[in-house]
Design an enzyme around this catalytic site. Structure first.
Site, PDB file in Angstrom:
ATOM      1  N   GLY A  10       1.526  -1.606   8.353  1.00  0.00           N
ATOM      2  CA  GLY A  10       1.264  -2.889   7.689  1.00  0.00           C
ATOM      3  C   GLY A  10       2.609  -3.504   7.336  1.00  0.00           C
ATOM      4  N   ILE A  14       3.862  -6.828   1.276  1.00  0.00           N
ATOM      5  CA  ILE A  14       4.451  -5.611   0.683  1.00  0.00           C
ATOM      6  C   ILE A  14       5.315  -4.896   1.720  1.00  0.00           C
ATOM      7  CG2 ILE A  14       3.970  -3.368  -0.399  1.00  0.00           C
ATOM      8  CD1 ILE A  14       1.416  -4.514  -1.567  1.00  0.00           C
ATOM      9  N   ARG A  85      -6.335  -9.172  -1.918  1.00  0.00           N
ATOM     10  CA  ARG A  85      -7.329  -9.949  -2.678  1.00  0.00           C
ATOM     11  C   ARG A  85      -6.997 -11.433  -2.703  1.00  0.00           C
ATOM     12  NH1 ARG A  85      -8.366  -8.162  -8.541  1.00  0.00           N
ATOM     13  NH2 ARG A  85      -6.215  -7.458  -8.595  1.00  0.00           N
ATOM     14  N   ARG A  91     -11.027  -5.689  -6.287  1.00  0.00           N
ATOM     15  CA  ARG A  91     -10.464  -4.780  -5.280  1.00  0.00           C
ATOM     16  C   ARG A  91     -11.601  -4.168  -4.452  1.00  0.00           C
ATOM     17  NH1 ARG A  91      -7.225  -4.074  -9.896  1.00  0.00           N
ATOM     18  NH2 ARG A  91      -5.037  -4.547  -9.565  1.00  0.00           N
ATOM     19  N   ASN A  98     -11.374  -2.994   4.755  1.00  0.00           N
ATOM     20  CA  ASN A  98     -10.246  -2.059   4.698  1.00  0.00           C
ATOM     21  C   ASN A  98     -10.629  -0.637   5.091  1.00  0.00           C
ATOM     22  OD1 ASN A  98      -8.500  -4.101   4.140  1.00  0.00           O
ATOM     23  ND2 ASN A  98      -8.308  -3.677   1.953  1.00  0.00           N
ATOM     24  N   THR A 122      -3.354   0.513   0.255  1.00  0.00           N
ATOM     25  CA  THR A 122      -4.458  -0.406   0.538  1.00  0.00           C
ATOM     26  C   THR A 122      -5.583  -0.274  -0.501  1.00  0.00           C
ATOM     27  OG1 THR A 122      -3.942  -0.110   2.874  1.00  0.00           O
ATOM     28  CG2 THR A 122      -6.079  -1.094   2.368  1.00  0.00           C
ATOM     29  N   ASN A 123      -6.095  -1.403  -0.942  1.00  0.00           N
ATOM     30  CA  ASN A 123      -7.190  -1.431  -1.927  1.00  0.00           C
ATOM     31  C   ASN A 123      -8.569  -1.480  -1.277  1.00  0.00           C
ATOM     32  OD1 ASN A 123      -6.183  -1.341  -4.617  1.00  0.00           O
ATOM     33  ND2 ASN A 123      -5.161  -3.298  -4.236  1.00  0.00           N
ATOM     34  N   HIS A 178      -7.541   2.359 -10.276  1.00  0.00           N
ATOM     35  CA  HIS A 178      -6.721   1.150 -10.176  1.00  0.00           C
ATOM     36  C   HIS A 178      -7.620  -0.069 -10.303  1.00  0.00           C
ATOM     37  CE1 HIS A 178      -3.325  -1.254  -9.254  1.00  0.00           C
ATOM     38  NE2 HIS A 178      -3.669  -1.542  -8.017  1.00  0.00           N
TER      39      HIS A 178
END
Ligand code: APR
Length: 311
Positions: A10, A14, A85, A91, A98, A122-123, A178
């Site tokens: 990815g 980020i 998001r 999330r 995902n 990854t969320n 999280h």
């Protein structure tokens, strides 16, 4: 001696910052893997940083690719592949899309980098890291989710902002999943060893705890078309560096609990010792009844999302 190798799966917001930090800290050579449609972008980001290196003399190499075989021999694999998001999304709303992505990623990491230390970002994080662990078959010390490092960083930032004291001297911990049910522990927060209730009123502490729980959403609203990327990237690289340099840092992380805190079989945020052995140990602190109840509450949310994965 050979250089370390870091694979970034990815290369979005980020991933790009991760590549820059890895270069700045000379943590190792970097390969950024993304889907074929995005290959030009990750090649461009890698080349851009290659050309930034001479100014400060960062002697590492970077490349972008859509070919997973390029991650072969990686010491660390960092997974941010997925969709982030948008305003109004939780999330958990990201789960379906995902999940498909992480399944594909896990199979490729298993094939090409079976000895790596894997940091999942990854969320929804707690369910995605669980899925990676199940599909890859990696040992539990080699798989960790990044959430607590970020949440604790946010908690530290808000304490520093409110007290006006150095962010470096703030120490604290956030447990749990999280999301908004995470469990910041103000009882254990200090600035230079001084408990924060000596420095702040109860109202100020409550407001900081609340802001920490909602910090990700605060940024999603402000950015309007994505989620935070600078603070996650810095937090992730603390974990990668702790592994690569065997620092044995204590970093709240989503680690597989097998009895710790009375939790069995779930990845959830706990203070983890990260060193050359990966997640070497989970440290336990005595919790009050109220904190235990909050941890149980966040565990139930994690369990529900994990069940939805069907893994
Ligand atoms: N393999 C590799 N990369 C993929 C794949 C895949 N199968 N599927 C998607 N990607 C890539 C996308 O093309 C994109 O470049 O993942 C990248 C994700 O980047 P961004 O959309 O910019 O998201 P980012 O802000 O970096 O967040 C990534 O971290 O915090 C979490 O919720 C966030 O799940 C999100 C992840």
């Amino acid at each position: 001696m050979t250089r370390n190798k870091i694979a970034l799966i990815g290369g979005g917001q980020i991933g790009g910052i991760l590549a820059l930090i890895a270069a700045q800290k000379e943590l190792g050579d970097v390969v950024v893997v993304d889907i074929p449609d995005i290959e030009g972008k990750v090649k461009g980001k890698a080349l851009d940083i290659m050309e930034a290196r001479p100014h400060d003399g960062w002697d590492i190499n970077l490349e972008g690719s859509s070919d997973y075989s390029q991650i072969e021999g990686s010491d660390v694999v960092i997974i941010t592949a997925g969709v982030p998001r948008k305003p109004g999304m939780t999330r958990e709303d990201l789960l379906d899309v995902n999940l498909k992505i992480i399944t594909n990623v896990a199979n490729n990491v298993k094939k090409y980098a079976p000895d790596s230390f894997v940091i999942v970002v990854t969320n929804p994080l707690d369910a995605i890291v669980y899925t990676f662990y199940k599909i890859s078959g990696f040992l539990k010390n080699r798989v960790v989710g990044m959430a607590g490092a970020l949440d604790t960083g946010r908690f530290r930032a808000f304490i520093a902002m409110e007290t006006g004291l150095s962010v470096k001297d703030v120490s604290c911990v956030v447990l749990g999943g999280h999301g908004p049910t995470m469990v910041p522990l103000p009882r254990l927060a200090t600035v230079g060893g001084v408990p924060i209730d000596r420095l702040l009123s109860q109202e100020q502490i409550d407001a900081i705890v609340d802001r920490t729980r909602k910090a990700g959403t605060e940024i999603v609203k402000l950015l309007a078309n994505g989620s935070a990327y600078f603070s996650p990237a810095v937090a992730i690289m603390q974990m990668a560096e702790a592994y690569l340099k065997d620092k044995k840092r204590v970093i709240p992380s989503a680690a597989l609990c097998e009895g710790e805190y009375g939790i069995d079989g779930y990845f959830i945020g706990v203070p983890a010792v990260i060193g050359g052995g990966g997640v070497e140990k989970i440290l336990e602190v005595e919790l009050t009844d109220e904190e235990k109840e909050m941890l149980n509450n966040t565990l139930n949310v994690v369990k529900k999302t994990v069940e939805e994965t069907g893994v």
